[in-house]
Structures are given as structure tokens and as C-alpha cells.
Design a protein around this motif. Structure first.
Motif, PDB file in Angstrom:
ATOM      1  N   THR A   1     180.729  28.771 -16.589  1.00 13.87           N
ATOM      2  CA  THR A   1     180.101  28.104 -17.725  1.00 13.87           C
ATOM      3  C   THR A   1     180.292  26.609 -17.490  1.00 13.87           C
ATOM      4  N   ASN A   2     179.304  25.990 -16.831  1.00 14.88           N
ATOM      5  CA  ASN A   2     179.451  24.620 -16.336  1.00 14.88           C
ATOM      6  C   ASN A   2     178.898  23.628 -17.365  1.00 14.88           C
ATOM      7  N   LEU A   3     179.616  23.434 -18.465  1.00 16.34           N
ATOM      8  CA  LEU A   3     179.226  22.457 -19.470  1.00 16.34           C
ATOM      9  C   LEU A   3     179.312  21.038 -18.911  1.00 16.34           C
ATOM     10  N   HIS A   4     180.195  20.828 -17.942  1.00 18.39           N
ATOM     11  CA  HIS A   4     180.330  19.517 -17.315  1.00 18.39           C
ATOM     12  C   HIS A   4     178.997  19.071 -16.705  1.00 18.39           C
ATOM     13  N   HIS A   5     178.365  19.944 -15.925  1.00 20.38           N
ATOM     14  CA  HIS A   5     177.086  19.607 -15.302  1.00 20.38           C
ATOM     15  C   HIS A   5     176.001  19.399 -16.361  1.00 20.38           C
ATOM     16  N   ALA A   6     176.006  20.230 -17.414  1.00 21.56           N
ATOM     17  CA  ALA A   6     175.000  20.100 -18.470  1.00 21.56           C
ATOM     18  C   ALA A   6     175.109  18.756 -19.174  1.00 21.56           C
TER      19      ALA A   6
ATOM     20  N   PRO B   1     184.418  26.031 -21.097  1.00 20.39           N
ATOM     21  CA  PRO B   1     183.958  25.752 -19.736  1.00 20.39           C
ATOM     22  C   PRO B   1     184.898  26.344 -18.689  1.00 20.39           C
ATOM     23  N   THR B   2     184.293  27.033 -17.713  1.00 13.78           N
ATOM     24  CA  THR B   2     185.082  27.636 -16.627  1.00 13.78           C
ATOM     25  C   THR B   2     184.620  27.130 -15.264  1.00 13.78           C
ATOM     26  N   ALA B   3     183.747  26.126 -15.240  1.00 12.16           N
ATOM     27  CA  ALA B   3     183.256  25.605 -13.963  1.00 12.16           C
ATOM     28  C   ALA B   3     182.945  24.132 -14.134  1.00 12.16           C
ATOM     29  N   HIS B   4     182.995  23.403 -13.014  1.00  8.63           N
ATOM     30  CA  HIS B   4     182.608  21.989 -13.020  1.00  8.63           C
ATOM     31  C   HIS B   4     181.908  21.666 -11.719  1.00  8.63           C
ATOM     32  N   LEU B   5     181.276  20.511 -11.667  1.00 10.14           N
ATOM     33  CA  LEU B   5     180.539  20.082 -10.482  1.00 10.14           C
ATOM     34  C   LEU B   5     181.450  19.205  -9.631  1.00 10.14           C
ATOM     35  N   MET B   6     181.610  19.597  -8.357  1.00 10.27           N
ATOM     36  CA  MET B   6     182.456  18.825  -7.455  1.00 10.27           C
ATOM     37  C   MET B   6     181.668  17.662  -6.851  1.00 10.27           C
TER      38      MET B   6
ATOM     39  N   SER C   1     179.428  23.944  -7.238  1.00  7.10           N
ATOM     40  CA  SER C   1     180.103  24.341  -8.457  1.00  7.10           C
ATOM     41  C   SER C   1     181.448  24.982  -8.118  1.00  7.10           C
ATOM     42  N   ALA C   2     182.467  24.615  -8.881  1.00 10.20           N
ATOM     43  CA  ALA C   2     183.797  25.198  -8.711  1.00 10.20           C
ATOM     44  C   ALA C   2     184.129  26.021  -9.944  1.00 10.20           C
ATOM     45  N   PHE C   3     184.405  27.324  -9.726  1.00  7.79           N
ATOM     46  CA  PHE C   3     184.690  28.230 -10.838  1.00  7.79           C
ATOM     47  C   PHE C   3     186.152  28.636 -10.779  1.00  7.79           C
ATOM     48  N   GLU C   4     186.767  28.749 -11.972  1.00  7.24           N
ATOM     49  CA  GLU C   4     188.145  29.231 -12.049  1.00  7.24           C
ATOM     50  C   GLU C   4     188.397  29.778 -13.448  1.00  7.24           C
TER      51      GLU C   4
ATOM     52  N   GLU D   1     191.326  20.587 -14.116  1.00  7.40           N
ATOM     53  CA  GLU D   1     190.290  19.688 -13.620  1.00  7.40           C
ATOM     54  C   GLU D   1     188.966  19.937 -14.343  1.00  7.40           C
ATOM     55  N   THR D   2     188.616  21.204 -14.559  1.00  6.06           N
ATOM     56  CA  THR D   2     187.371  21.531 -15.268  1.00  6.06           C
ATOM     57  C   THR D   2     187.381  20.953 -16.675  1.00  6.06           C
ATOM     58  N   LEU D   3     188.501  21.160 -17.397  1.00  2.00           N
ATOM     59  CA  LEU D   3     188.588  20.673 -18.773  1.00  2.00           C
ATOM     60  C   LEU D   3     188.544  19.154 -18.810  1.00  2.00           C
ATOM     61  N   GLU D   4     189.264  18.494 -17.878  1.00  2.00           N
ATOM     62  CA  GLU D   4     189.325  17.034 -17.883  1.00  2.00           C
ATOM     63  C   GLU D   4     187.956  16.428 -17.582  1.00  2.00           C
ATOM     64  N   LEU D   5     187.246  16.975 -16.583  1.00  2.00           N
ATOM     65  CA  LEU D   5     185.936  16.431 -16.239  1.00  2.00           C
ATOM     66  C   LEU D   5     184.935  16.646 -17.380  1.00  2.00           C
ATOM     67  N   THR D   6     185.030  17.793 -18.027  1.00  2.00           N
ATOM     68  CA  THR D   6     184.093  18.072 -19.131  1.00  2.00           C
ATOM     69  C   THR D   6     184.360  17.127 -20.301  1.00  2.00           C
TER      70      THR D   6
END
Length: 669
Positions: free
Chosen positions: A551-556, A582-587, A592-595, A601-606
Motif C-alpha cells: 500500500t504505497n501511499l508515499h508514491h501516491a 502504508p506498507t510500501a514506499h518508493l526507493m 517499490s519496497a514492501f515490508e 523508513e516507509t512510515l517516515e517517507l510517507t
């Protein structure tokens, strides 16, 4: 000249209002928004029937009626009725002859009794042996002749439906006429096989023998179809009997035809029909389980109708690859279900055709797709549903059909440009038309009750001819425009929780609302799962969830931010619909990095993108579709950082919440 009016009996009501194709599209929209493809949604609609179309039956209603009729036919009687009747008449004739011989003490009478004792048990052999017997009893002779007349009528009725009544008498001329008809028919079929047949030959044949064919076929192909189906039904009827019954009845039919001088012509006809229609089920047995014995012609008619119903049932199911309504035989529908069912089928075919002709459906690369016009219609429908659920008493929350897109009038006007929503300045437009002399090529004639007349200063008696360049619109104060971003979760969990349909309908409703009431706004729909992407309006309805992890809210939020930056003078509006944290972010490399559980890192970037939105003065309102503790903690943090609000609507009320919140934000600005 007088006129007489009465009830209309044949065909659909000519005064009935035309079917509203938009209602059919709305019915399809429910299935499409739930994840069905356009082709499956259309098939489901045709099976259910057409709403608001004069109670037109769908394919499922017709299918139920066909199956009911099949059950009735299967229970209508037994196939061996003619054999039973023939045996009864045979026993009656032999009994009458014995009664005549019994009082006679002569040896001749005893010899006759011995001959009667040697009659075989099966009816065919018995009738064959007794054909040369000299009946002493007049009653027995009459009964035996009644038996032969019965067989002649029934056997010919198995091949030519309706001949049983024509042969009710004992007129030898009628039998000879049937023989001549069969000879002419076989000659015509032979000429057709050689490519020498013409329609005039068929019309000449029907002029001579048409009264023997109550169905009144119009071409040779129609006649062949009638006779082939009847012949195949006869074979199926024989195949449905026990081996002993089949052997006995086959021999009985052959004897009857030979005695009538029709054996050779019937063999020629049977071979010709089989070669022309090998696709019919010629030897497939059909079981009937009723108690009433059926005559040979009636038994064949029942088997023929069962075969028709079986083919019709397969066509109505429409469950085979490439199935189309054109596969359904209209003549079979009329025979089985009556004229009203033919009208229902025509209505179903019309709606399928009109959805394409009116620009709602499109065949592209072998697939059926919704057009942008259809997507706009689904959005308008979704918006109407949302407005119908809003509190009509709250100002601004109900559907205001007369609301314009422009602000207050300034008192000046300007030339019309494509896409303008402002009202037409009628006075200035007409003045321009008069000044320009009404001579524009391709102009339109406005307001005239008379098409002719003298021109004075560009005016025409009764009207003014206008061109596009003549039109002016009234200028209005410019409203504050908004840059709207709707971020919709596309992850597989949305489908598992049953919220996917509501999310699509909400996106369509918001798109329609902005397009119709706030055309100056710039709206962007963004879908996100492991990656995020911009969704075009014409792909929203057919959009499916993504069976991927993440769930890449960061990219959105990154994409939404670029949309807001392209409209710096617009008021920013960001709405997020999701059912998970969010469980994914854009590197940095774009992957996409999923965890799971979400990495820091996902939470901080989002949240960093949330902070950027806050600096853009964009309020983020989150619509939470799951009662998840981790999700609530995350969205509460978004609200604390951004100042936006958090909603937790049910799936059924998601559209109401999103649209209502958007309207509140617009009114606030």
C-alpha cells in the motif's frame, strides 16, 4: 372516408415509448463497479430483463418457461400409442372374424380358424399376413381397413405434419396427390443439389401443393428445415422405443408406405434431408414418461418440440464461448413461447445494439469496452445516488439542477469560446448576426417562423441567420478554482473487505461532480497499491484491484504533490480512501519496497510527504474503511501533522462522506 380503431394484436405496441438505454447502462454499472467486465455485465442484464421497458422478460425468464414446457411434454404420454391402437384394432378384427366363423360347421371354416391361429404376435407381421386374407365378416373387413387407414395417416403424418387430417377420408386420389407431391419435391431437391434451382420453381411447387404444408414456407430452405426437423424427430422417436417396439414399428411403417406406393419416394426424401441437415440429432433417444398413449404423429410432434426446446435452451443459456443473442432462433422462440417472447427477444437485441450505436459500448480488439460517454453516465448516476442519500435540508448538499458554473455577472460580454459555461448574451449575439448580414457559410437560422422573406440590413423577415463567430457570452466573476486529488487504495484487501465497488463509485461520483458543478477545478484520481498511478476518467469504471503486495501511499502523495504544484493558484484539496496503513514506499531507483509490518523508513517517507502537503496549504482528509488499530494510529498522526480530519464511514456511505466533505471544503473557500 371513415376510420376504425381497435386493439393491436400482432407485434409490440407501436405507441409505446422508446426504451431508455441509459437505464440499462445504470443497471450494468452496478455490476461493473463491483468488478464485473462490461461483457459479463451486459449478459447479466440481458438474463435479468430490461428495467422500465414494459415488463420485458429476460433470458432467464424465457429459460424457465422453456424448461417448464419440456417437463410438461415429457409427462404428456407414451410413444407406443399407435402400436397399442394397431394391436387393439387387429385383435378386434380377428375376434369379429372368429365370431362369424364359429357357427359354421364346415371344414372351410375350421381352415380359416387355423389360419387365424397362425397369425404372428407382432403387429407388423400379422398385418402383412392378413393383407391377403379373405375376410368373411364384413365388420372384420371394415375394422381391418380402419387399421390400414389409421397407419397410412399416422405414418405420413410423421413426415408431413398436418397430412393426417387431409387423409382422413379413403379417397385414393388424395394418396396419389401425396405421391405426386413427393415426386415433385424430390425432383426439386435434386435440381437444387445440381445448382439448377430457382425461387420461381419453389413458388410453382407451392402453388400446386401449398395446401399440404400448413406452415407455408417461403423458400426451399425453410421447407427443408421443416421436413428435416420432422424426419429427425421420427428417427429420435424410434430410437426412444424398446428394441422390440422399434423393430415392429419400423416394419409397420415400411409396409404402410409400400402399400400406399410411397416407399421409394420416401427413401429418396429421407436421404436428401439427412445429407442437408446432418447437424440435427437424428438418433438421440428422447424419453417420455406419461401414461396417455400418443398416436404416431403426436409422438413425433412431441419429440420434435422437445428437440426444439433443447436447442432453444442451449441458446438461451448463452454460456458458451462467443455466445450472442443472434444465435437464438426467433422461429423457435415463437413456436415455444409465443409472439410476446419474440417481442421480448427483439427488445433485448435492440438494447444490445443501441448501447453500441448510441456510443456507450465499443468493440475494441475483440473486447467489449465502456466508452468515455458511458463512464460519464456512470459517474452522473453515482453522483445522483450520493446526493439522494445526503440530507436535503442541509444547504448545498442536495442536487441543485439549476446551479451554474459561473459567478456573479459583471455586465460585460466577450466572444464565445469552446468550453465556455457562461450564459449566452442573446442581445449582443443577435446584433452581431444582423451586422454580419446573416451570410456566414454553415450558419444556423434562429427564431424564424418563416423560411423566406426579404433581407433588410442582414435581417430576414421572421429570423436571423447566426454563425459561431456571432455568439457572445456574459462575463462573470471568476470563482476560486481548486486542485483536487483523490487517492484511492487499489490493494487486494479492498476487494476482500468488499469496499472496492464503493471506492470506484465514489471516484466516479467525485469526477462527475467536479466536471458538472466545478468545471474550473482540476481533478486528478490517483490509484495506489505497490505503485501509484494516475487514473483516467474513462478507465475508472472498468478498473480492477491489484493482486500485489503493498500500500504505497508515499508514491501516491508524490504524484498528488506534482499535480498541486502544476496549479499553484488553485486551492489544494487532498482526499485519501484506504483500508490499511502504508506498507510500501518508493526507493531512489524508482522501485517499490514492501515490508510487513511497515518499516520505519516507509512510515517516515510517507509522513514526510504529508508534511510537504501541509506546507502547500493542502488539507488531507482521510476516509478509513477498516477498524484497524495500526491504521488508526497512523491516520491520527496525519491529522495531527496536517490539521485534516479522519472519517470512518461504512462502504455504503463512502461516497456520501467524500462528496459532502469536498462540498464543505469548496463552500469554505
Amino acid at each position: 372516408m371513415g376510420y376504425r380503431y381497435g386493439e393491436y394484436h400482432d407485434g409490440p405496441d407501436p405507441l409505446a415509448p422508446p426504451y431508455d438505454v441509459r437505464a440499462a447502462l445504470d443497471e450494468m454499472g452496478d455490476a461493473i463497479l463491483s468488478g464485473s467486465s462490461p461483457v459479463h455485465a451486459l449478459r447479466d442484464l440481458l438474463k435479468r430483463g430490461l428495467p422500465g421497458a414494459g415488463d420485458r422478460r429476460g433470458l432467464d425468464d424465457m429459460l424457465r418457461e422453456v424448461r417448464r414446457r419440456r417437463r410438461e411434454l415429457r409427462e404428456s404420454g407414451r410413444l407406443d400409442g399407435t402400436l397399442e391402437h394397431a394391436r387393439a384394432l387387429l385383435d378386434k378384427a380377428i375376434g369379429q372374424e372368429r365370431a362369424e366363423l364359429f357357427p359354421d360347421p364346415s371344414d372351410a371354416a375350421r381352415m380359416r380358424e387355423a389360419e387365424l391361429d397362425s397369425v404372428p404376435e407382432d403387429a407388423a407381421s400379422a398385418i402383412q399376413q392378413l393383407s391377403s386374407y379373405e375376410w368373411r365378416s364384413a365388420e372384420a373387413r371394415q375394422t381391418f381397413q380402419e387399421l390400414r387407414d389409421l397407419l397410412r395417416r399416422e405414418v405420413l403424418d410423421t413426415r408431413f405434419k398436418g397430412l393426417r387430417d387431409a387423409l382422413a377420408g379413403r379417397d385414393p386420389a388424395m394418396t396419389e396427390r401425396v405421391r405426386q407431391m413427393m415426386a415433385d419435391l424430390n425432383d426439386m431437391l435434386d435440381r437444387d443439389a445440381r445448382g439448377e434451382h430457382h425461387q420461381a420453381d419453389f413458388e410453382s411447387f407451392m402453388a400446386k401443393h401449398g395446401d399440404l404444408f400448413p406452415d407455408r414456407p417461403r423458400t426451399l430452405d425453410e421447407l427443408v428445415d421443416l421436413l428435416a426437423r420432422r424426419a429427425a424427430a421420427t428417427q429420435r422417436m424410434l430410437a426412444s422405443l424398446t428394441p422390440r417396439q422399434r423393430e415392429e414399428l419400423t416394419e409397420l411403417m415400411a409396409q404402410t408406405l409400400e402399400q400406399a406406393g410411397l416407399g421409394e419416394q420416401m427413401r429418396r426424401l429421407g436421404e436428401s434431408l439427412l445429407s442437408r441437415r446432418p447437424d440435427l440429432a437424428w438418433d438421440t433417444p428422447e424419453r417420455l414418461a406419461g401414461d396417455q398413449p400418443l398416436g404416431l404423429g403426436d409422438a413425433v410432434s412431441a419429440v420434435e418440440e422437445l428437440a426444439d426446446l433443447s436447442r432453444l435452451e442451449a441458446a438461451l443459456r448463452q454460456d458458451y464461448p462467443g455466445a450472442r443473442l443472434d444465435d437464438i432462433d426467433e422461429a423457435a422462440v415463437r413456436r415455444a413461447l409465443g409472439r410476446s417472447a419474440v417481442d421480448d427477444l427483439a427488445a433485448l437485441r435492440r438494447i444490445e445494439r443501441e448501447l453500441e450505436e448510441q456510443g456507450y459500448l465499443l468493440h475494441r480488439r475483440g473486447k467489449l469496452e465502456l466508452t468515455p460517454k458511458a463512464v460519464r453516465r456512470l459517474g452522473e448516476t453515482a453522483l445522483r445516488r450520493v446526493f439522494s442519500s445526503l440530507d436535503a435540508g442541509r444547504r448545498g448538499d442536495h442536487d441543485q439542477h439549476d446551479a451554474g458554473a459561473a459567478g456573479e455577472l459583471t455586465g460585460s460580454s466577450r466572444p464565445w469560446r469552446f468550453g465556455d459555461e457562461q450564459p449566452i448574451d442573446v442581445v449582443r449575439t443577435l446584433v452581431n448576426g444582423i451586422r454580419n448580414g446573416g451570410t456566414h457559410p454553415g450558419g444556423v437560422h434562429a427564431g424564424g417562423a418563416r423560411a423566406g422573406g426579404a433581407r433588410a440590413g442582414g435581417a430576414r423577415a421572421g429570423g436571423v441567420r447566426l454563425a459561431v463567430d456571432d455568439f457572445e457570452v456574459a462575463e462573470t466573476e471568476r470563482r476560486t478554482a481548486a486542485a483536487v486529488c483523490l487517492l484511492v487504495d487499489l490493494s487486494y484487501s479492498m476487494a476482500l473487505r468488499g469496499t472496492w465497488s464503493a471506492a470506484k463509485e465514489t471516484a466516479l461520483a467525485l469526477q462527475a461532480l467536479v466536471a458538472t458543478k466545478f468545471p474550473q477545478d482540476a481533478v486528478q484520481i490517483i490509484g495506489f497499491s505497490n505503485y501509484a498511478r494516475v487514473l483516467q476518467p474513462d478507465e475508472l469504471a472498468g478498473l480492477d484491484w491489484d493482486m500485489v503486495q503493498g500500500t504505497n501511499l508515499h508514491h501516491a502523495l508524490l504524484i498528488a504533490g506534482r499535480h498541486l504544484d502544476r496549479h499553484p493558484d488553485f486551492e489544494p484539496v487532498v482526499l485519501v480512501v484506504t483500508d490499511g496503513e502504508p506498507t510500501a514506499h518508493l526507493m531512489r531507483n524508482g522501485e517499490s519496497a514492501f515490508e510487513w509490518p511497515p518499516s520505519n523508513e516507509t512510515l517516515e517517507l510517507t509522513l514526510a510527504e504529508v508534511d510537504k502537503m501541509t506546507r502547500r496549504r493542502a488539507t488531507i482528509n482521510v476516509f478509513m474503511l477498516a477498524a484497524d488499530d495500526r491504521l488508526r494510529v497512523f491516520v491520527d498522526e496525519i491529522a495531527r501533522r496536517n490539521g485534516g480530519r479522519v472519517f470512518s464511514p461504512s462502504a455504503e456511505r463512502l461516497g456520501e462522506y467524500v462528496v459532502n466533505d469536498f462540498l464543505r471544503l469548496r463552500r469554505a473557500r
